[in-house]
Design a protein around this motif. Structure first.
Motif, mmCIF file in Angstrom:
data_model
loop_
_atom_site.group_PDB
_atom_site.id
_atom_site.type_symbol
_atom_site.label_atom_id
_atom_site.label_comp_id
_atom_site.label_asym_id
_atom_site.label_seq_id
_atom_site.Cartn_x
_atom_site.Cartn_y
_atom_site.Cartn_z
ATOM 1 N N PRO A 198 2.754 9.674 -5.516
ATOM 2 C CA PRO A 198 3.700 10.592 -6.164
ATOM 3 C C PRO A 198 3.210 12.017 -6.328
ATOM 4 C CG PRO A 198 2.783 9.045 -7.761
ATOM 5 C CD PRO A 198 2.344 8.577 -6.413
ATOM 6 N N VAL A 199 1.905 12.268 -6.125
ATOM 7 C CA VAL A 199 1.396 13.638 -6.264
ATOM 8 C C VAL A 199 0.757 14.160 -4.974
ATOM 9 C CG1 VAL A 199 1.029 13.383 -8.735
ATOM 10 C CG2 VAL A 199 -0.834 12.839 -7.180
ATOM 11 N N LYS A 200 0.833 13.365 -3.891
ATOM 12 C CA LYS A 200 0.298 13.797 -2.603
ATOM 13 C C LYS A 200 1.337 13.499 -1.534
ATOM 14 C CE LYS A 200 -4.562 13.016 -3.841
ATOM 15 N NZ LYS A 200 -5.814 12.297 -3.494
ATOM 16 N N ASP A 201 1.910 14.542 -0.965
ATOM 17 C CA ASP A 201 3.058 14.356 -0.097
ATOM 18 C C ASP A 201 2.735 13.700 1.231
ATOM 19 O OD1 ASP A 201 1.931 17.219 0.217
ATOM 20 O OD2 ASP A 201 3.088 16.958 2.058
ATOM 21 N N ALA A 202 1.447 13.596 1.613
ATOM 22 C CA ALA A 202 1.092 13.026 2.913
ATOM 23 C C ALA A 202 0.303 11.729 2.798
ATOM 24 C CB ALA A 202 0.293 14.039 3.740
ATOM 25 N N GLU A 203 0.149 11.175 1.581
ATOM 26 C CA GLU A 203 -0.602 9.929 1.421
ATOM 27 C C GLU A 203 0.362 8.770 1.178
ATOM 28 O OE1 GLU A 203 -3.876 7.831 -1.543
ATOM 29 O OE2 GLU A 203 -3.958 10.003 -1.235
ATOM 30 N N THR B 86 -2.442 12.878 10.021
ATOM 31 C CA THR B 86 -3.392 12.551 11.081
ATOM 32 C C THR B 86 -3.165 11.155 11.668
ATOM 33 O OG1 THR B 86 -5.004 11.625 9.535
ATOM 34 C CG2 THR B 86 -5.119 13.996 9.969
ATOM 35 N N LYS B 87 -2.292 10.362 11.049
ATOM 36 C CA LYS B 87 -2.014 8.971 11.420
ATOM 37 C C LYS B 87 -3.187 8.044 11.127
ATOM 38 C CE LYS B 87 0.967 10.294 15.308
ATOM 39 N NZ LYS B 87 1.295 10.019 16.741
ATOM 40 N N ASN B 88 -4.185 8.516 10.391
ATOM 41 C CA ASN B 88 -5.375 7.714 10.136
ATOM 42 C C ASN B 88 -5.216 6.842 8.899
ATOM 43 O OD1 ASN B 88 -6.810 8.766 12.324
ATOM 44 N ND2 ASN B 88 -7.570 10.489 11.118
ATOM 45 N N CYS B 89 -5.766 5.630 8.978
ATOM 46 C CA CYS B 89 -5.887 4.779 7.801
ATOM 47 C C CYS B 89 -7.153 5.219 7.070
ATOM 48 C CB CYS B 89 -5.976 3.314 8.210
ATOM 49 S SG CYS B 89 -6.229 2.192 6.825
ATOM 50 N N ILE B 90 -7.013 5.742 5.876
ATOM 51 C CA ILE B 90 -8.150 6.338 5.171
ATOM 52 C C ILE B 90 -8.835 5.359 4.216
ATOM 53 C CG2 ILE B 90 -7.305 8.702 5.387
ATOM 54 C CD1 ILE B 90 -6.082 8.486 2.636
ATOM 55 N N ASN B 91 -8.175 4.223 3.960
ATOM 56 C CA ASN B 91 -8.792 3.192 3.118
ATOM 57 C C ASN B 91 -7.949 1.937 3.235
ATOM 58 O OD1 ASN B 91 -10.535 1.978 1.190
ATOM 59 N ND2 ASN B 91 -9.118 2.479 -0.467
ATOM 60 N N GLU B 92 -8.549 0.770 2.968
ATOM 61 C CA GLU B 92 -7.789 -0.463 2.918
ATOM 62 C C GLU B 92 -8.427 -1.443 1.939
ATOM 63 O OE1 GLU B 92 -7.597 -2.045 6.872
ATOM 64 O OE2 GLU B 92 -9.610 -2.923 6.760
ATOM 65 N N VAL B 93 -7.594 -2.287 1.374
ATOM 66 C CA VAL B 93 -8.046 -3.327 0.458
ATOM 67 C C VAL B 93 -7.538 -4.658 1.002
ATOM 68 C CG1 VAL B 93 -8.056 -4.184 -1.906
ATOM 69 C CG2 VAL B 93 -7.900 -1.714 -1.471
ATOM 70 N N LYS B 94 -8.448 -5.597 1.236
ATOM 71 C CA LYS B 94 -8.097 -6.878 1.844
ATOM 72 C C LYS B 94 -8.125 -8.002 0.816
ATOM 73 C CE LYS B 94 -10.041 -5.622 6.372
ATOM 74 N NZ LYS B 94 -11.021 -6.003 7.415
#
Length: 344
Positions: A94-99, A116-124
């Motif tokens: 809600p405070v970052k328009d590209a995340e 950038t189309k990049n996955c910047i983090n993930e939780v499995k």
């Protein structure tokens, strides 16, 4: 010509139908999805970014796409690849328009930089996760799975901050605007009001201290005769709307938690609800009924029905304008009503 998003302005109740009646919804076709209108390619979630200039869709065929509402052709969109199963929920920070965050049946939450189309983090390892909602400050989010366990995540950490097993069937969740409370819809037809981040009941009855902890029985919003599956808080904060499989939308006054009115024109389960940016109107979508109904919040008067080829289980008003995005299972894609280059 590509559709244009009109500037922010409020509509009077008596002008709503006249304004939208001449407009046709714009269809956004995704050739990457397997089979128009098939159950394998339906849109499960729609999310606008905070500026209202991007719309993300997550589908049951694993397609995650970010659209430019002004350019419905798929070549102007961005596909984000990486999920191994059906996508259940997408939501922009809600405070970052590209995340963007997305959760899938593979039990993985992914965080994307859509520029950038990049996955910047993930939780499995989150199980059959199907719900996701950001805290208003964008610093954390809640993910729930079908085993009724809620996880609190950070967009920068690869493991959950905490997990909380719930004692009842837990469906969709909405935050209050302060970020200190959440509204949790349940299979019992009720809505729980819990503190955040400790997820403890906020309101209790001050009589009959017969609960296990001796603090009094938990107060819950009881307004549906069957499962309550979705909730949305009015931008002004005055009303909380809840929708159930009983085809009812209930509007709760957040001051005294009394149900002020119910909206009952829908004939199928209410799968999603959404307020306009100014809170004046509310839309509801169902997976058993074609078209999207819109009501005036203050009076409960039915304003308009947006037409579709098939059921419309997912609806979402833009955060800054009168533009309604909704899924159309009849054609297996996204529609947006209110984008029209010839209407100023």
């Amino acid at each position: 010509m590509a559709p244009l998003l009109r500037p922010r302005a409020s509509l009077q109740k008596d002008k709503f139908a006249a304004y939208f009646a001449p407009l046709k919804s714009q269809f956004y076709s995704d050739p990457a999805s397997s089979g128009r209108g098939s159950s394998s390619s339906v849109i499960r979630s729609i999310a606008w970014n905070p500026l209202g200039n991007l719309v993300a869709t997550g589908s049951s065929d694993k397609t995650l796409r970010v659209w430019n509402p002004e350019k419905p052709t798929v070549r102007f969109s961005t596909e984000l690849k990486g999920h191994a199963a059906a996508i259940q929920k997408v939501a922009f920070n809600p405070v970052k328009d590209a995340e963007l965050a997305s959760v899938s049946d593979d039990g993985v939450v992914k965080f994307w930089d859509v520029r950038t189309k990049n996955c910047i983090n993930e939780v499995k390892g989150l199980g059959d996760a199907f719900t996701l909602v950001w805290a208003p400050d964008g610093e954390s989010l809640i993910v729930g799975n079908k085993s009724d366990k809620l996880f609190i995540l950070s967009p920068t950490q690869s493991t959950p901050l905490s997990s909380h097993q719930q004692s009842v069937q837990t469906n969709q969740i909405a935050f209050c605007w302060s970020g200190k409370k959440i509204f949790v819809t349940t299979g019992e037809g009720q809505t729980r009001i819990l503190s955040y981040p400790d997820l403890e009941p906020v309101l209790r009855f001050d009589y009959g201290l017969d609960s296990d902890d001796g603090k009094g029985k938990e107060f819950r919003l009881t307004g549906h005769t069957s499962s309550c599956v979705t909730a949305d808080l009015q931008p002004t904060g005055r009303f909380l709307a809840t929708g159930g499989t009983d085809s009812i939308i209930a509007l709760w006054d957040t001051t005294d938690w009394i149900c002020r009115r119910t909206l009952s024109k829908m004939s199928g389960p209410v799968r999603s609800i959404s307020f306009t940016f100014d809170g004046s109107f509310i839309a509801g979508g169902s997976d058993e009924e074609a078209g999207v109904h819109v009501w005036h919040t203050e009076t409960g008067e039915h304003m308009h029905t947006f037409k579709s080829a098939g059921p419309t289980p997912v609806v979402s008003w833009a955060p800054t304008r009168y533009c309604l995005a909704f899924s159309d299972n009849g054609v297996g894609g996204l529609r947006i009503a209110g984008v029209d280059p010839d209407r100023k």
